[in-house]
Scaffold this motif. Structure first.
Motif, PDB file in Angstrom:
ATOM      1  N   ALA A 161       0.810  -1.221   0.000  1.00  0.00           N
ATOM      2  CA  ALA A 161       0.000   0.000   0.000  1.00  0.00           C
ATOM      3  C   ALA A 161       0.842   1.269   0.000  1.00  0.00           C
ATOM      4  O   ALA A 161       0.329   2.356  -0.275  1.00  0.00           O
ATOM      5  N   LEU A 162       2.121   1.161   0.300  1.00  0.00           N
ATOM      6  CA  LEU A 162       2.939   2.353   0.516  1.00  0.00           C
ATOM      7  C   LEU A 162       3.090   3.243  -0.723  1.00  0.00           C
ATOM      8  O   LEU A 162       3.002   4.471  -0.605  1.00  0.00           O
TER       9      LEU A 162
ATOM     10  N   CYS B 256      14.323   9.281   9.279  1.00  0.00           N
ATOM     11  CA  CYS B 256      14.271   9.075  10.730  1.00  0.00           C
ATOM     12  C   CYS B 256      12.836   9.079  11.232  1.00  0.00           C
ATOM     13  O   CYS B 256      12.444   8.240  12.056  1.00  0.00           O
ATOM     14  N   VAL B 257      12.034  10.032  10.754  1.00  0.00           N
ATOM     15  CA  VAL B 257      10.639  10.110  11.183  1.00  0.00           C
ATOM     16  C   VAL B 257       9.903   8.828  10.797  1.00  0.00           C
ATOM     17  O   VAL B 257       9.159   8.243  11.609  1.00  0.00           O
ATOM     18  N   ALA B 258      10.104   8.359   9.572  1.00  0.00           N
ATOM     19  CA  ALA B 258       9.431   7.144   9.124  1.00  0.00           C
ATOM     20  C   ALA B 258       9.878   5.926   9.924  1.00  0.00           C
ATOM     21  O   ALA B 258       9.083   5.016  10.175  1.00  0.00           O
ATOM     22  N   SER B 259      11.135   5.903  10.359  1.00  0.00           N
ATOM     23  CA  SER B 259      11.638   4.751  11.116  1.00  0.00           C
ATOM     24  C   SER B 259      10.949   4.614  12.464  1.00  0.00           C
ATOM     25  O   SER B 259      10.940   3.540  13.068  1.00  0.00           O
ATOM     26  N   SER B 260      10.339   5.696  12.946  1.00  0.00           N
ATOM     27  CA  SER B 260       9.630   5.647  14.230  1.00  0.00           C
ATOM     28  C   SER B 260       8.273   4.975  14.113  1.00  0.00           C
ATOM     29  O   SER B 260       7.626   4.703  15.121  1.00  0.00           O
ATOM     30  N   GLY B 261       7.828   4.751  12.883  1.00  0.00           N
ATOM     31  CA  GLY B 261       6.494   4.216  12.656  1.00  0.00           C
ATOM     32  C   GLY B 261       5.481   5.288  12.309  1.00  0.00           C
ATOM     33  O   GLY B 261       4.301   4.995  12.129  1.00  0.00           O
TER      34      GLY B 261
ATOM     35  N   HIS C 106       2.720  11.334   5.759  1.00  0.00           N
ATOM     36  CA  HIS C 106       2.542  12.775   5.864  1.00  0.00           C
ATOM     37  C   HIS C 106       3.532  13.380   6.850  1.00  0.00           C
ATOM     38  O   HIS C 106       4.123  14.441   6.584  1.00  0.00           O
ATOM     39  N   HIS C 107       3.726  12.714   7.970  1.00  0.00           N
ATOM     40  CA  HIS C 107       4.608  13.276   8.981  1.00  0.00           C
ATOM     41  C   HIS C 107       6.075  13.135   8.596  1.00  0.00           C
ATOM     42  O   HIS C 107       6.895  13.978   8.966  1.00  0.00           O
ATOM     43  N   ALA C 108       6.416  12.102   7.844  1.00  0.00           N
ATOM     44  CA  ALA C 108       7.781  11.976   7.337  1.00  0.00           C
ATOM     45  C   ALA C 108       8.100  13.141   6.395  1.00  0.00           C
ATOM     46  O   ALA C 108       9.173  13.755   6.465  1.00  0.00           O
ATOM     47  N   VAL C 109       7.152  13.467   5.506  1.00  0.00           N
ATOM     48  CA  VAL C 109       7.350  14.583   4.583  1.00  0.00           C
ATOM     49  C   VAL C 109       7.368  15.904   5.330  1.00  0.00           C
ATOM     50  O   VAL C 109       8.128  16.818   4.985  1.00  0.00           O
ATOM     51  N   LEU C 110       6.546  16.023   6.367  1.00  0.00           N
ATOM     52  CA  LEU C 110       6.565  17.233   7.189  1.00  0.00           C
ATOM     53  C   LEU C 110       7.960  17.455   7.774  1.00  0.00           C
ATOM     54  O   LEU C 110       8.441  18.595   7.814  1.00  0.00           O
ATOM     55  N   GLY C 111       8.623  16.395   8.215  1.00  0.00           N
ATOM     56  CA  GLY C 111       9.993  16.524   8.707  1.00  0.00           C
ATOM     57  C   GLY C 111      10.919  17.068   7.637  1.00  0.00           C
ATOM     58  O   GLY C 111      11.768  17.918   7.901  1.00  0.00           O
ATOM     59  N   GLY C 112      10.755  16.584   6.402  1.00  0.00           N
ATOM     60  CA  GLY C 112      11.573  17.093   5.304  1.00  0.00           C
ATOM     61  C   GLY C 112      11.322  18.561   5.025  1.00  0.00           C
ATOM     62  O   GLY C 112      12.255  19.335   4.802  1.00  0.00           O
ATOM     63  N   VAL C 113      10.040  18.969   5.041  1.00  0.00           N
ATOM     64  CA  VAL C 113       9.690  20.371   4.818  1.00  0.00           C
ATOM     65  C   VAL C 113      10.329  21.265   5.878  1.00  0.00           C
ATOM     66  O   VAL C 113      10.859  22.340   5.579  1.00  0.00           O
ATOM     67  N   CYS C 114      10.307  20.826   7.128  1.00  0.00           N
ATOM     68  CA  CYS C 114      10.904  21.616   8.208  1.00  0.00           C
ATOM     69  C   CYS C 114      12.412  21.777   7.990  1.00  0.00           C
ATOM     70  O   CYS C 114      12.969  22.853   8.240  1.00  0.00           O
ATOM     71  N   ALA C 115      13.073  20.722   7.518  1.00  0.00           N
ATOM     72  CA  ALA C 115      14.522  20.785   7.316  1.00  0.00           C
ATOM     73  C   ALA C 115      14.916  21.735   6.191  1.00  0.00           C
ATOM     74  O   ALA C 115      16.063  22.180   6.126  1.00  0.00           O
ATOM     75  N   LEU C 116      13.964  22.059   5.314  1.00  0.00           N
ATOM     76  CA  LEU C 116      14.264  23.000   4.224  1.00  0.00           C
ATOM     77  C   LEU C 116      14.403  24.437   4.715  1.00  0.00           C
ATOM     78  O   LEU C 116      14.846  25.303   3.966  1.00  0.00           O
ATOM     79  N   GLN C 117      14.024  24.708   5.949  1.00  0.00           N
ATOM     80  CA  GLN C 117      13.944  26.080   6.424  1.00  0.00           C
ATOM     81  C   GLN C 117      15.294  26.682   6.806  1.00  0.00           C
ATOM     82  O   GLN C 117      15.349  27.845   7.222  1.00  0.00           O
ATOM     83  N   GLY C 118      16.358  25.921   6.679  1.00  0.00           N
ATOM     84  CA  GLY C 118      17.672  26.435   7.065  1.00  0.00           C
ATOM     85  C   GLY C 118      18.479  26.942   5.885  1.00  0.00           C
ATOM     86  O   GLY C 118      18.333  26.459   4.754  1.00  0.00           O
ATOM     87  N   VAL C 119      19.365  27.894   6.145  1.00  0.00           N
ATOM     88  CA  VAL C 119      20.164  28.500   5.066  1.00  0.00           C
ATOM     89  C   VAL C 119      21.229  27.542   4.548  1.00  0.00           C
ATOM     90  O   VAL C 119      21.809  27.786   3.494  1.00  0.00           O
ATOM     91  N   ARG C 120      21.496  26.460   5.273  1.00  0.00           N
ATOM     92  CA  ARG C 120      22.469  25.479   4.776  1.00  0.00           C
ATOM     93  C   ARG C 120      21.815  24.439   3.872  1.00  0.00           C
ATOM     94  O   ARG C 120      22.483  23.534   3.383  1.00  0.00           O
TER      95      ARG C 120
ATOM     96  N   GLY D  63      10.296   8.240  -0.977  1.00  0.00           N
ATOM     97  CA  GLY D  63      11.076   7.040  -1.265  1.00  0.00           C
ATOM     98  C   GLY D  63      11.859   6.573  -0.048  1.00  0.00           C
ATOM     99  O   GLY D  63      11.915   5.371   0.266  1.00  0.00           O
ATOM    100  N   HIS D  64      12.466   7.517   0.666  1.00  0.00           N
ATOM    101  CA  HIS D  64      13.206   7.163   1.878  1.00  0.00           C
ATOM    102  C   HIS D  64      12.261   6.672   2.976  1.00  0.00           C
ATOM    103  O   HIS D  64      12.613   5.763   3.740  1.00  0.00           O
ATOM    104  N   ALA D  65      11.074   7.269   3.053  1.00  0.00           N
ATOM    105  CA  ALA D  65      10.098   6.816   4.050  1.00  0.00           C
ATOM    106  C   ALA D  65       9.656   5.386   3.760  1.00  0.00           C
ATOM    107  O   ALA D  65       9.550   4.552   4.676  1.00  0.00           O
ATOM    108  N   ILE D  66       9.406   5.076   2.485  1.00  0.00           N
ATOM    109  CA  ILE D  66       9.017   3.712   2.105  1.00  0.00           C
ATOM    110  C   ILE D  66      10.140   2.729   2.433  1.00  0.00           C
ATOM    111  O   ILE D  66       9.903   1.665   3.020  1.00  0.00           O
ATOM    112  N   GLU D  67      11.356   3.098   2.071  1.00  0.00           N
ATOM    113  CA  GLU D  67      12.496   2.208   2.312  1.00  0.00           C
ATOM    114  C   GLU D  67      12.736   2.015   3.804  1.00  0.00           C
ATOM    115  O   GLU D  67      13.000   0.902   4.271  1.00  0.00           O
TER     116      GLU D  67
END
Length: 341
Positions: free
Chosen positions: A100-101, A169-174, A178-192, A310-314
């Motif tokens: 289903a993923l 990492c978020v996906a590995s918690s179970g 949506h929440h795995a992608v939310l983690g990615g969106v948050c990480a985009l907020q940095g200048v690095r 893809g990383h969340a599925i894997e």
């Protein structure tokens, strides 16, 4: 060795998604630059999520929050709000069975494109590909829409960058997709990471106004690094940037920002020997589209969502919590003997 692995060091996680080697980028063995010549983001999603190079069906229906977005909210804030809302209410997307993923991932990807359409007051178009939906929302020409397609494909994944590692990492918690992608969106907020595209855009605009040398001096005084140039994994130049810059040079040579970008590249190569990276290429894409500056980050997020998923599925399939240990360097507890004594 382990400490160095966390900062561009040796590989620490097994993944079958993306390979960066000899100055080239591969998605499951397929050269990303070659894919960008003719493939769509849906094709690449199919490749990264299932291992088969064929388009993943993207559903039109999206769980959008009914609360109105405020005029001052950015599109990325809209993404975050929608992901939280849908993560709590989209029951189908909670199905964690391996089969289903991919379909669940497609629901998340469709959601973000729908958010961008909603922000612009554009109804969704089920008969269009994702890059055509984005182009329709932004009012691009057919040539500009093809530029969006190429950029989305080249941005789809880039191994364990900070946002993809966060999603994993978020996906590995179970947690759900949506929440795995939310983690990615948050990480985009940095200048690095994600916001470096906006710094590159500011550099490009300054170069068009003041010349390359003055613009570089001004931006480096504030940023303390060269936004849009250099990449640890591509000492001979970022192939994604090269592909996009070559396409824009051949198809829209009269865009004023192109001359500024070329001048910047020549000045940086002469002074510090660095090559343009994907941030400068995205800054130029935004200039070709006519702005605004936020479009670079939106384009980055929409393309990279495919990789995050893809990383969340894997990660979900591997079934292991990502939980590294810390090397403690603080005060020795009272009554304990320091190590080595």
């Amino acid at each position: 060795m382990v400490r160095g692995a966390l900062t561009w060091g040796a590989p620490v996680l097994e993944s079958a998604l993306t390979l960066i080697t000899d100055g080239r980028l591969y998605y499951r063995g397929h050269d990303a630059v070659s894919l960008a010549e003719s493939r769509t983001l849906e094709d690449v999603a199919g490749l990264l999520w299932t291992g088969t190079l064929r388009p993943i069906p993207v559903p039109l229906r999206a769980h959008l929050a009914l609360t109105p977005l405020r005029a001052e909210d950015s599109v990325l804030e809209g993404f975050a709000h929608a992901l939280i809302h849908a993560g709590a209410r989209d029951l189908q997307a909670r199905d964690a069975r391996p089969e289903a993923l991919p379909a669940n991932a497609a629901r998340v990807l469709s959601l973000l494109f729908a958010v961008n359409e909603r922000v612009h007051g554009i109804p969704a178009a089920p008969d269009l590909t994702l890059h055509e939906r984005l182009g329709r929302t932004w009012g691009t020409s057919p040539l500009q829409t093809d530029l969006l397609r190429r950029a989305l494909v080249l941005l789809a994944d880039h191994e364990l960058n900070v946002s993809s590692f966060t999603a994993r990492c978020v996906a590995s918690s179970g947690a759900g997709m949506h929440h795995a992608v939310l983690g990615g969106v948050c990480a985009l907020q940095g200048v690095r990471h994600g916001l470096s595209t906006e710094l590159a855009y500011e550099l490009l605009e300054l170069a068009a106004q003041q010349g390359a040398a003055r613009a570089l001096s001004s931006v480096m005084r504030r940023a303390r690094y060269l936004p849009g140039f250099g990449h640890v994994l591509y000492p001979e130049g970022d192939p994604r940037a090269r592909a996009l810059l070559e396409f824009m040079t051949s198809t829209c040579p009269d865009v004023p920002a192109l001359s500024a970008a070329q001048a910047l590249c020549e000045e940086v190569r002469r002074e510090v020997g660095e090559h343009p990276n994907i941030d400068l290429a995205l800054a130029l894409v935004v200039s070709v589209l006519g702005g605004p500056i936020e479009r670079g980050l939106i384009l980055f997020a929409l393309g990279r969502t495919v990789g995050w998923l893809g990383h969340a599925i894997e990660s979900s399939a591997q079934g292991r919590l990502i939980r590294p240990r810390a090397k403690y360097v603080g005060p020795v507890p009272i009554g304990k003997t320091p190590p080595g004594e």
